[in-house]
Design a protein around this motif. Structure first.
Motif, PDB file in Angstrom:
ATOM      1  N   VAL A   1     106.153 -68.398  30.104  1.00 44.06           N
ATOM      2  CA  VAL A   1     106.827 -68.844  31.326  1.00 44.06           C
ATOM      3  C   VAL A   1     108.248 -68.302  31.306  1.00 44.06           C
ATOM      4  O   VAL A   1     108.980 -68.468  30.330  1.00 44.06           O
TER       5      VAL A   1
ATOM      6  N   GLY B   1     112.600 -68.036  37.899  1.00 43.46           N
ATOM      7  CA  GLY B   1     111.519 -68.493  38.755  1.00 43.46           C
ATOM      8  C   GLY B   1     110.743 -69.674  38.204  1.00 43.46           C
ATOM      9  O   GLY B   1     109.888 -70.214  38.901  1.00 43.46           O
TER      10      GLY B   1
ATOM     11  N   GLN C   1     108.482 -69.347  36.207  1.00 41.98           N
ATOM     12  CA  GLN C   1     107.210 -68.721  36.575  1.00 41.98           C
ATOM     13  C   GLN C   1     106.343 -68.396  35.361  1.00 41.98           C
ATOM     14  O   GLN C   1     106.771 -67.663  34.468  1.00 41.98           O
TER      15      GLN C   1
ATOM     16  N   THR D   1     103.835 -66.248  33.622  1.00 36.17           N
ATOM     17  CA  THR D   1     103.492 -64.840  33.811  1.00 36.17           C
ATOM     18  C   THR D   1     102.372 -64.367  32.889  1.00 36.17           C
ATOM     19  O   THR D   1     101.982 -63.203  32.951  1.00 36.17           O
TER      20      THR D   1
ATOM     21  N   ALA E   1     111.332 -61.545  43.512  1.00 35.42           N
ATOM     22  CA  ALA E   1     110.361 -62.422  42.872  1.00 35.42           C
ATOM     23  C   ALA E   1     109.359 -61.580  42.082  1.00 35.42           C
ATOM     24  O   ALA E   1     109.067 -60.430  42.442  1.00 35.42           O
TER      25      ALA E   1
ATOM     26  N   PRO F   1     103.916 -67.906  40.774  1.00 37.26           N
ATOM     27  CA  PRO F   1     105.182 -68.218  41.441  1.00 37.26           C
ATOM     28  C   PRO F   1     105.127 -69.619  42.056  1.00 37.26           C
ATOM     29  O   PRO F   1     104.066 -70.071  42.488  1.00 37.26           O
ATOM     30  N   ILE F   2     106.273 -70.273  42.105  1.00 35.28           N
ATOM     31  CA  ILE F   2     106.372 -71.605  42.691  1.00 35.28           C
ATOM     32  C   ILE F   2     107.034 -71.497  44.057  1.00 35.28           C
ATOM     33  O   ILE F   2     108.150 -70.989  44.177  1.00 35.28           O
TER      34      ILE F   2
ATOM     35  N   ARG G   1     111.334 -69.575  43.365  1.00 33.09           N
ATOM     36  CA  ARG G   1     110.690 -68.497  42.594  1.00 33.09           C
ATOM     37  C   ARG G   1     111.648 -67.371  42.235  1.00 33.09           C
ATOM     38  O   ARG G   1     111.261 -66.463  41.486  1.00 33.09           O
ATOM     39  N   ASN G   2     112.865 -67.382  42.786  1.00 31.73           N
ATOM     40  CA  ASN G   2     113.827 -66.361  42.351  1.00 31.73           C
ATOM     41  C   ASN G   2     115.187 -66.964  42.035  1.00 31.73           C
ATOM     42  O   ASN G   2     116.229 -66.406  42.357  1.00 31.73           O
TER      43      ASN G   2
ATOM     44  N   TYR H   1     101.549 -73.696  44.354  1.00 28.90           N
ATOM     45  CA  TYR H   1     101.456 -72.897  43.132  1.00 28.90           C
ATOM     46  C   TYR H   1     100.726 -71.608  43.534  1.00 28.90           C
ATOM     47  O   TYR H   1      99.498 -71.603  43.712  1.00 28.90           O
TER      48      TYR H   1
ATOM     49  N   THR I   1      99.016 -69.028  42.713  1.00 27.79           N
ATOM     50  CA  THR I   1      98.319 -68.625  41.491  1.00 27.79           C
ATOM     51  C   THR I   1      97.535 -67.324  41.660  1.00 27.79           C
ATOM     52  O   THR I   1      96.603 -67.249  42.458  1.00 27.79           O
TER      53      THR I   1
END
Length: 327
Positions: free
Chosen positions: A43, A47, A49, A51, A75, A81-82, A100-101, A177, A179
């Protein structure tokens, strides 16, 4: 790093779970989770995020584009990404919101989570609004995210969003989410659990339809928001003999998206042919706004499992697949 270390419980004799803070090739900080049986996840603090999510054979289960840009303010294309405080494009907020950024922080003092003593491998992150965020979305909040690997490798994301406005104002948001699942060939994938549901078709002026097929299959671009979706959805990859089981709580809708060939060629951070190897199935709260009064908290949870399977059409029994797995 208190929040990004594994539990103080003694490690298993053969192999211990671990949580490590490190940096990726571009210098972005990330947390690597390793579960005792060999599963792993990564993670990024950028973000908040996820990955990467790999099984005990080292197979990557999430899709991240080979052209993904790991450099702010872009992003990251892929992973999970959220989308907060909005999904899609509305008002003066950037597409899919700003969570997300932004750079998230390690949450050193998270409020208590429901106790699940089996889960020892997790990281806690927190996002609070910057001065710039408050200019475009003038609300104070605390967004806490726990990313966990359960014994056996299930990936669990729990989001908790609290209204911390001190002026008495409520706020509303939408969430997803986003995904990206790694698949062998999009044309060979079936999604079961969304049949007969109503959906908004974003490719047809967001008109509302009812799904007619006995499962979702893919022959062209798709961008649909399924409403009041069940808590369990199965994504069946015949070629890899793998079924993803997605479970969700607090997230009534499910977005299904694949850009297909024409749109992919117009996306600088996605390879022209990469659409064939990805599918987004996104637990979301989109149709109805989530509204919080000051001090109120919302929670949305997603759990992903990847199970070996050779299911043919109509032979998936979600209850059997999920037997023994606790949500």
């Amino acid at each position: 790093m208190a929040a990004a270390t594994s539990s103080s419980s003694p490690p298993t004799p053969q192999r211990s779970s671990s949580v490590e803070r490190t940096k990726g090739p571009t210098g972005l900080e990330k947390i690597v989770l390793r579960e005792a049986r060999g599963w792993s996840a990564e993670v990024h603090l950028y973000g908040g995020q996820v990955t990467s999510w790999k099984n005990d054979h080292g197979d990557e289960l999430l899709f991240v584009s080979s052209k993904a840009i790991f450099k702010p303010p872009k992003a990251i294309r892929g992973g999970i990404p959220i989308c907060f405080p909005q999904f899609g494009t509305q008002g003066n907020l950037e597409k899919h919101g700003f969570a997300r950024n932004r750079f998230w922080a390690i949450d050193d003092n998270p409020p208590p989570f429901p106790v699940n003593t089996a889960i020892k491998t997790f990281a806690d992150l927190i996002l609070k609004p910057s001065e710039e965020d408050l200019k475009v979305w003038p609300h104070s909040f605390e967004f806490r995210l726990r990313v966990a690997l359960a014994p056996g490798g299930d990936l669990i994301l729990t989001s908790r969003i609290r209204n911390t406005n001190i002026d008495g104002r409520t706020f509303s948001f939408t969430f997803a989410y986003h995904t990206y699942l790694s698949v062998s060939d999009i044309s060979e994938i079936r999604v079961e659990g969304l049949e007969t549901l109503d959906y908004f078709d974003n490719l047809n002026e967001k008109e509302r339809f009812t799904e007619q097929g006995d499962a979702i299959v893919f022959e062209a671009e798709v961008d649909k928001i399924y409403l009041d979706a069940p808590s369990k959805i199965a994504i069946i990859d015949h070629e890899k003999k793998r079924t993803y089981v997605l479970r969700k709580d607090g997230l009534p809708d499910t977005v299904v998206w694949n850009p297909w060939d024409k749109k992919s060629k117009n996306m600088q951070d996605l390879g022209d042919e990469e659409y064939k190897h990805m599918l987004c199935v996104e637990p979301a709260a989109v149709e109805k706004l989530i509204t919080l009064k000051p001090g109120e908290e919302w929670k949305g949870r997603m759990e992903l499992s990847a199970v070996p399977s050779s299911y043919c059409s109509g032979q998936l029994d979600p209850e059997k697949v999920l037997q023994g797995l606790e949500f």
